[in-house]
Design a protein around this motif. Structure first.
Motif, short mmCIF file in Angstrom:
data_model
loop_
_atom_site.label_atom_id
_atom_site.label_comp_id
_atom_site.label_asym_id
_atom_site.label_seq_id
_atom_site.Cartn_x
_atom_site.Cartn_y
_atom_site.Cartn_z
N LEU A 266 0.82 -1.21 0.00
CA LEU A 266 0.00 0.00 0.00
C LEU A 266 0.86 1.26 0.00
O LEU A 266 0.46 2.30 -0.50
N LEU A 267 2.06 1.16 0.56
CA LEU A 267 2.98 2.28 0.64
C LEU A 267 3.87 2.38 -0.59
O LEU A 267 4.78 3.21 -0.63
N SER A 268 3.63 1.51 -1.58
CA SER A 268 4.43 1.46 -2.82
C SER A 268 5.89 1.06 -2.54
O SER A 268 6.77 1.38 -3.32
N LYS A 269 6.12 0.34 -1.44
CA LYS A 269 7.42 -0.24 -1.17
C LYS A 269 7.41 -1.66 -1.75
O LYS A 269 7.23 -2.65 -1.04
N TYR A 270 7.58 -1.73 -3.07
CA TYR A 270 7.26 -2.96 -3.78
C TYR A 270 8.15 -4.15 -3.41
O TYR A 270 7.65 -5.24 -3.13
N LEU A 271 9.47 -3.97 -3.42
CA LEU A 271 10.35 -5.10 -3.14
C LEU A 271 10.10 -5.66 -1.74
O LEU A 271 10.04 -6.87 -1.55
N ARG A 272 9.94 -4.77 -0.78
CA ARG A 272 9.67 -5.20 0.60
C ARG A 272 8.30 -5.88 0.68
O ARG A 272 8.14 -6.93 1.32
N GLY A 273 7.31 -5.29 0.03
CA GLY A 273 5.97 -5.86 0.05
C GLY A 273 5.89 -7.22 -0.63
O GLY A 273 5.26 -8.15 -0.11
N ALA B 283 8.34 -9.35 -1.07
CA ALA B 283 9.10 -10.32 -0.27
C ALA B 283 8.26 -10.83 0.90
O ALA B 283 8.20 -12.04 1.15
N LEU B 284 7.61 -9.91 1.61
CA LEU B 284 6.80 -10.30 2.76
C LEU B 284 5.57 -11.10 2.33
O LEU B 284 5.15 -12.04 3.01
N PHE B 285 4.98 -10.74 1.18
CA PHE B 285 3.81 -11.45 0.65
C PHE B 285 4.18 -12.90 0.32
O PHE B 285 3.50 -13.84 0.74
N ILE B 286 5.26 -13.06 -0.44
CA ILE B 286 5.69 -14.41 -0.85
C ILE B 286 6.08 -15.24 0.37
O ILE B 286 5.75 -16.43 0.46
N TYR C 265 7.15 -18.01 11.16
CA TYR C 265 6.06 -17.19 10.65
C TYR C 265 5.77 -16.00 11.57
O TYR C 265 5.58 -14.87 11.10
N ILE C 266 5.76 -16.24 12.87
CA ILE C 266 5.34 -15.24 13.83
C ILE C 266 6.23 -13.99 13.82
O ILE C 266 5.72 -12.86 13.72
N PRO C 267 7.58 -14.12 13.93
CA PRO C 267 8.40 -12.90 13.95
C PRO C 267 8.32 -12.08 12.67
O PRO C 267 8.32 -10.84 12.73
N VAL C 268 8.24 -12.74 11.51
CA VAL C 268 8.14 -12.01 10.25
C VAL C 268 6.78 -11.31 10.15
O VAL C 268 6.68 -10.18 9.65
N TYR C 269 5.74 -11.96 10.63
CA TYR C 269 4.40 -11.36 10.64
C TYR C 269 4.40 -10.10 11.50
O TYR C 269 3.87 -9.05 11.10
N ILE D 249 -2.39 -10.22 -10.15
CA ILE D 249 -3.00 -11.15 -11.11
C ILE D 249 -2.29 -12.50 -11.11
O ILE D 249 -2.92 -13.56 -11.13
N VAL D 250 -0.96 -12.47 -11.07
CA VAL D 250 -0.19 -13.72 -11.05
C VAL D 250 -0.53 -14.55 -9.83
O VAL D 250 -0.78 -15.77 -9.93
N TRP D 251 -0.59 -13.91 -8.67
CA TRP D 251 -0.90 -14.66 -7.46
C TRP D 251 -2.36 -15.09 -7.40
O TRP D 251 -2.69 -16.12 -6.80
N LEU D 252 -3.23 -14.33 -8.03
CA LEU D 252 -4.63 -14.77 -8.12
C LEU D 252 -4.73 -16.07 -8.91
O LEU D 252 -5.47 -16.99 -8.52
#
Length: 217
Positions: A2-9, A11-14, A52-56, A130-133
């Protein structure tokens, strides 16, 4: 994201998807919803869960911290009347600042997540969503279930679904719709600000002033 921090976003999503699947978190949630607490405990893979917990928690803390920092930068840019690029012509895409309809952005995102971002020319986010969908659709077998449901085969539709992958889809839709709506609203504000600045710079008299308490016709 949402903050347009794409690489960070990204990485955390994957990371969230991989660890969620390996730790069987969604499967455990399904059993807990059914009241089967013992099975919910048994299905969890603690070796992955503890990663999972610390990264979350980091994702929550980092997004909050970054939002605070970006709000400070926004205030500085607002006070200094910082200029921004409203038109970009590239080899792959022509991107420009224009007024958009938030309802249309929500509508397209409701049909297929990512289309709202394409409507806003947010190409990287659109491709990623779209790819992840497609990944979630493929592994959850939701398309097959919908077809069987239309044919009236309710039991087969239920049995063919993969719930651990299906649970990713609601949040995916929710993010895509919210992101498209919020960015449309903010882009419209930016468009008005840019247009106001352009008209002021090129058409407003240098001696023009608005005094406090004075009505301007």
């Amino acid at each position: 994201m949402l903050l347009s921090k794409y690489l960070r976003g990204y990485a955390l999503f994957i990371w969230e998807v991989i660890v969620n699947v390996k730790a069987h978190i969604n499967s455990s949630m399904i059993y807990s919803f059914q009241g089967n607490i013992d099975m919910a405990k048994e299905v969890l893979n603690t070796r992955w869960l503890l990663m999972y917990i610390p990264v979350y928690l980091f994702g929550i803390w980092d997004s909050y911290r970054t939002t605070i920092d970006m709000n400070k930068v926004y205030l500085l840019a607002e006070r200094e009347e910082h200029r921004f690029n409203s038109f970009s012509l590239g080899a792959l895409e022509i991107n420009y600042l224009d007024k958009r309809d938030p309802i249309l952005a929500v509508m397209w995102s409701s049909f297929i997540p990512g289309l709202g971002q394409l409507y806003l020319h947010r190409i990287l986010t659109a491709i990623f969503i779209i790819v992840w969908l497609v990944v979630f659709y493929y592994y959850s077998h939701i398309q097959e279930a919908i077809l069987l449901l239309v044919l009236g085969k309710v039991k087969e539709a239920t049995s063919v679904l993969k719930p651990e992958w299906l649970l990713f889809i609601p949040s995916h839709y929710g993010f895509a719709i919210y992101d498209a709506y919020i960015n449309t609203v903010e882009n419209n504000k930016l468009f008005k600000k840019e247009l106001r600045g352009y008209l002021t710079e090129h058409y407003q008299s240098e001696g023009f002033q608005i005094k406090k308490g004075r009505k301007v016709k």
